[in-house]
Design an enzyme around this catalytic site. Structure first.
Site, PDB file in Angstrom:
ATOM      1  N   GLU A  15      13.890 -42.585 -12.065  1.00  0.00           N
ATOM      2  CA  GLU A  15      13.184 -41.814 -13.078  1.00  0.00           C
ATOM      3  C   GLU A  15      11.898 -41.227 -12.482  1.00  0.00           C
ATOM      4  O   GLU A  15      11.064 -41.959 -11.945  1.00  0.00           O
ATOM      5  CB  GLU A  15      12.836 -42.711 -14.270  1.00  0.00           C
ATOM      6  CG  GLU A  15      14.041 -43.340 -14.953  1.00  0.00           C
ATOM      7  CD  GLU A  15      13.651 -44.479 -15.873  1.00  0.00           C
ATOM      8  OE1 GLU A  15      12.477 -44.559 -16.265  1.00  0.00           O
ATOM      9  OE2 GLU A  15      14.530 -45.305 -16.194  1.00  0.00           O
ATOM     10  N   GLN A  67      11.283 -48.045 -12.457  1.00  0.00           N
ATOM     11  CA  GLN A  67       9.904 -47.593 -12.654  1.00  0.00           C
ATOM     12  C   GLN A  67       8.927 -48.725 -12.921  1.00  0.00           C
ATOM     13  O   GLN A  67       7.789 -48.692 -12.452  1.00  0.00           O
ATOM     14  CB  GLN A  67       9.871 -46.585 -13.800  1.00  0.00           C
ATOM     15  CG  GLN A  67       8.650 -45.715 -13.822  1.00  0.00           C
ATOM     16  CD  GLN A  67       8.835 -44.542 -14.769  1.00  0.00           C
ATOM     17  OE1 GLN A  67       8.718 -44.685 -15.983  1.00  0.00           O
ATOM     18  NE2 GLN A  67       9.145 -43.376 -14.205  1.00  0.00           N
ATOM     19  N   HIS A 105       4.072 -52.729 -18.682  1.00  0.00           N
ATOM     20  CA  HIS A 105       3.531 -52.153 -17.455  1.00  0.00           C
ATOM     21  C   HIS A 105       2.793 -53.188 -16.623  1.00  0.00           C
ATOM     22  O   HIS A 105       2.199 -52.845 -15.600  1.00  0.00           O
ATOM     23  CB  HIS A 105       2.607 -50.984 -17.794  1.00  0.00           C
ATOM     24  CG  HIS A 105       3.267 -49.925 -18.607  1.00  0.00           C
ATOM     25  ND1 HIS A 105       3.138 -49.838 -19.968  1.00  0.00           N
ATOM     26  CD2 HIS A 105       4.117 -48.930 -18.244  1.00  0.00           C
ATOM     27  CE1 HIS A 105       3.854 -48.819 -20.419  1.00  0.00           C
ATOM     28  NE2 HIS A 105       4.467 -48.254 -19.393  1.00  0.00           N
TER      29      HIS A 105
END
Length: 907
Positions: A592, A645, A694
């Site tokens: 991605e 990612q 994240h």
């Protein structure tokens, strides 16, 4: 008639009874003749399909028999799904096949194809011949060539025939009487044949043969009037005249099963798998799978369609040369697929509901919509059940029909003739258009899901009986009898003969050795050849300064990274990826946002511009599909480098690593490999951009995957050599590596004070790569102060924090050794023990969670090797990482490290 066909005995008895009841055909037809309404199939094809089906059925019965006395370990069978033999027949034996566990007949037929035991297609038809008189009929279009092997090749081009339609095309048991008995039977000379019949002078007039006299045609095409030998001798067949003067062509008996034919070989493979024999050709007793490199059958242990993403990836990889990407040098022979190959993968109806299947369908359609070629044929074998859970009526068809970009085909999977016709149409469409399709086969399930499944608990007797009435073996047998190729007794005898053959093979297999030691079991799990990996790195360096020097200079715009000054972690990884792409034409970087954008953190910036969209490309947003693309590309001989990612996103797709990637060598004894380096941005400590997804700090799901290599570079001068090692290990050993990149360190430059630049490093020139090579499983040690008082073992973000803490401790007179593990799997145990023993005090700094964290593995290694010194652990709490400053409450800090060291030293 039995109603509850739930046991091997029930199913065997019913099939035997039904075969015997079929009786004899009204007319016998030669096996070389086309099957009426069977398209390109001949009787020989249909008999071969029946042989594959009955071999598969008997294997199911053998599996239950072996289990009955404790010598069989797998009872999920293919009974009811034997129609998939027709799918194999519609494909080429070089088309890669990823099969689910009810694929016995497909496997047997594929083995016959590869061995040449499956008949070739019928020859082209003869041109119409002019009739010799008013009563003679020409051979219709579609009849076999009169000179084809195995046909009635010495009969006249034109002859008297009875009947019409399909019967008129028969060249075997067809009456050859003349409408006018007085005229007798006209025997005409065939072009190029010997004139006349021995003992009878050629004549334009009809020859009347006495009743009871036979005409025998031998292997040389010579016809002799006389009595046909009882044993048949070498005769290809004969013409017998009855008391009424009618002549009938004799048809040879069915050829018996050969004791060592391809079906027997395939059966031996499967029986070895059931019995966990170490001689089993693909998994070597590690699991019962369908797989063999020479058959292009890729083993898969999938029960829930987790192999479908790999199939899509393989199909895309097969098309890569057409998109301008060359194949990798040194590609394994087993994965040198033909340029026009079609990937086939099969699965059950319940699997269409699984996320991995949905991902594969969506990815195939997405790429097709993007005008990329994806030659994959999905085969859904629909028996209506997922163990005991029924698929709602019409649900599977509606689901498959609705997939955009995937052409839908459907057939009755219990009828091999219809299945072959539709499968051939589907395979031909995929092969010509290089686009995805799905073949939906309506099937039945016989004998339950597996040996322990009592299906009477959830199925009615009427439902079970209805499935039994659609037994695909019986359907094929009826076609053979109705077409005149065989009698029911012939087929029953064939079934019995093959049954005894499999019984003998099973008894032989029981005497074969099984895996008997841990070393034997794990031998093919993840073999490591560090010397070869080191040599591969050195060879890459030599190419970079030798034949590849000009290309390297051009790729870096005349200024290679070793001349640009100190680099950050992100910059070092970018440069190493570029060097890898330069060295290996089979390497591809994808994920991605990795191409046009250059990655969320800029790690892949500029790579697409330098190496093109065929080698650096963006994917759709789905981690399962990203890893599936990597799995297929590795299988096709490429060196895939997919990016996930964020570490938290990997959990959506972890089975693609655990169940598929890491198991390939284990279940194929190295015959198939899927080398791959998966880049994952992860771990915590991002500032200004946080939250759980994240800042995920859990790697437990990766560390317990057998054979998986996990690298965690902390410093720029480690990142590049570690990445080169992973790429080399993938090429040399087929390793599956996870390259876990600490996000918070991507752009870090300083260590102790702002502007010190001590967290950057020079990029090594190619001439230094060999000297700075970092082997898998080797740690790095930093000495701070005297380095004699304390050993800190850590990794990732912990390295930077521990070095800062060590500097603080040095001001207090405490000398520290900071050990950067660098590799979380395999752990550098030898380095751990050496450095721990040097001080006798170990502080494990683990930024992952206390439960299931890396620290547990380090402490276990110390205990297992007899370490007797003091040890303590500082780890993150068992919590998700919250947003903002609250994250500091659950993560390891420099203060916690310093305090932990002081507490340990105070003991």
């Amino acid at each position: 008639m039995l109603s509850d066909v739930t046991t091997p005995h029930d199913l065997d008895d019913r099939l035997r009874t039904d075969l015997a009841a079929l009786g004899a055909p009204e007319r016998r037809r030669d096996l070389a003749e086309p099957l009426p309404d069977g398209g390109p199939l001949t009787g020989a094809h249909l008999l071969a399909l029946f042989d594959a089906q009955l071999t598969s059925r008997l294997l199911d019965l053998a599996g239950r028999w072996l289990r009955g006395f404790g010598e069989g370990y797998y009872t999920i069978g293919s009974a009811g799904h034997e129609g998939n033999a027709a799918v194999a027949a519609a494909l080429r034996p070089t088309d890669p096949a990823l099969l689910h566990y009810r694929s016995g007949a497909f496997y047997c037929l594929r083995a016959a194809q590869a061995a040449g035991d499956f008949p070739p297609g019928p020859p082209p038809p003869l041109p119409d011949a002019p009739p010799s008189d008013d009563s003679a009929a020409p051979l219709p279009d579609g009849s076999p060539d009169s000179t084809s092997p195995g046909s009635r090749d010495e009969l006249p081009e034109s002859r008297e025939m009875s009947g019409s339609g399909n019967d008129s095309a028969s060249m075997g048991a067809t009456s050859l009487h003349d409408p006018d008995p007085a005229a007798g039977t006209r025997l005409r000379e065939e072009r190029g044949a010997r004139p006349g019949v021995e003992g009878i002078e050629p004549s334009a007039e009809a020859v009347r043969l006495p009743p009871g006299v036979g005409v025998t045609v031998d292997a040389d095409g010579d016809a002799t009037v006389g009595v046909t030998p009882a044993g048949g001798g070498d005769a290809r067949g004969g013409v017998t005249v009855d008391a009424d003067g009618h002549a009938t062509a004799d048809v040879p008996d069915l050829p018996p099963p050969a004791p060592d034919d391809a079906y027997a070989d395939a059966a031996r493979d499967v029986l070895r798998g059931m019995a966990a024999s170490a001689a089993e050709p693909i998994a070597g007793g590690r699991h019962k799978v369908f797989g063999r490199a020479d058959l292009a059958v890729v083993p898969t242990t999938s029960t829930i369609a987790s192999h479908l993403p790999r199939a899509v990836g393989l199909a895309l990889a097969l098309e890569r040369p057409r998109r301008g990407g060359p194949r990798a040098d040194g590609e394994p022979e087993a994965t040198s697929w033909p340029a026009d190959a079609v990937v086939v993968c099969s699965f059950g109806d319940a699997s269409v509901n699984h996320a991995s299947a949905t991902a594969a369908f969506n990815t195939a359609g997405w790429y097709d919509h993007s005008d990329l070629r994806v030659p994959v044929l999905f085969v859904c074998e629909d028996n209506g059940l997922g163990i005991s859970v029924r698929s709602p009526e019409g649900w599977v068809a509606a689901t498959l029909r609705s997939r955009p970009g995937i052409r839908y085909f459907a057939a009755d999977g219990t009828d091999v003739v219809e299945s072959h016709r539709v499968a051939a149409e589907a395979a031909d469409w995929v092969r010509r258009h290089r686009r995805p399709a799905v073949l939906h086969l309506d099937m039945v399930r016989l004998m339950g899901h597996a040996g322990a499944d009592a299906e009477t608990a959830y199925r009615s007797p009427a439902e079970i009986a209805a499935d039994a009435a659609r037994d695909p073996l019986l359907t094929t047998a009826r076609r053979l009898v109705e077409a005149g190729y065989a009698g029911g007794g012939d087929l029953l005898a064939r079934y019995d003969e093959r049954g005894w053959q499999l019984r003998r093979i099973a008894e032989e297999v029981l005497d074969e050795p099984k895996l008997a030691s841990p070393v034997e079991v794990v031998a093919e799990l993840a073999p490591r050849r560090p010397a070869r990996v080191s040599r591969a790195v050195a060879e890459a360096a030599a190419r970079a300064v030798g034949p590849g020097a000009a290309a390297r200079a051009e790729a870096f715009g005349g200024k290679p990274p070793e001349l640009t000054g100190p680099l950050t972690l992100a910059q070092s990884i970018n440069a190493a990826l570029a060097d890898g792409l330069l060295d290996d034409p089979g390497m591809a970087v994808f994920g991605e946002d990795v191409a046009v954008k250059g990655g969320v953190y800029g790690v892949t910036k500029g790579l697409r511009d330098r190496f093109g969209a065929a080698r650096v490309f963006d994917t759709l947003l789905d981690e399962t599909s990203i890893l599936g693309l990597g799995l297929g590309a590795g299988l096709a001989g490429m060196l895939p480098v997919p990016e996930i990612q964020y570490l938290a996103y990997l959990h959506n797709a972890e089975d693609q690593l655990r169940g598929e990637a890491a198991s390939m060598r284990f279940f194929s004894r190295g015959a198939f490999r899927n080398p791959m380096v998966v880049r994952v941005a992860g771990l915590a400590y991002q500032e200004g951009f946080g939250g759980h997804f994240h800042n995920d700090n859990s790697v437990a799901v990766l560390r317990d995957v057998p054979g998986l290599v996990i690298a965690v570079p902390a410093r720029p001068d480690d990142a590049a050599p570690m990445l080169r090692t992973c790429l080399a290990a993938a090429r040399v050993d087929g390793s599956v590596c996870v390259f876990l990149e600490p996000i918070a360190l991507y752009h870090a430059r300083d260590l102790f004070a702002e502007g010190d630049g001590e967290w950057t490093a020079e990029y090594a020139e190619p001439g230094a790569w060999a000297d700075r090579h970092v082997p898998v499983g080797r740690a790095r040690v930093y000495g701070v102060g005297s380095a004699e008082d304390l050993t800190v073992i850590t990794f990732g973000n912990g390295v930077r924090m521990s070095l800062r803490a060590a500097a603080t401790l040095a001001d207090e007179g405490i000398g520290t050794r900071v050990v950067d593990l660098r590799w979380l799997a395999p752990l550098p145990v030898a380095d751990i023990i050496r450095e721990a023993s040097a001080t006798g005090r170990v502080l494990v700094v683990d930024e992952t969670r206390r439960s299931g964290g890396v620290g547990e593995g380090v402490l276990a290694a110390l205990v297992d090797t007899g370490y007797v010194g003091a040890a303590r652990r500082v780890a993150a709490l068992d919590s998700f990482v919250p947003l903002g400053p609250a994250a500091r409450q659950v993560l390891v800090s420099e203060e916690a490290i310093t305090q932990g060291a002081r507490t340990l030293l105070a003991r």
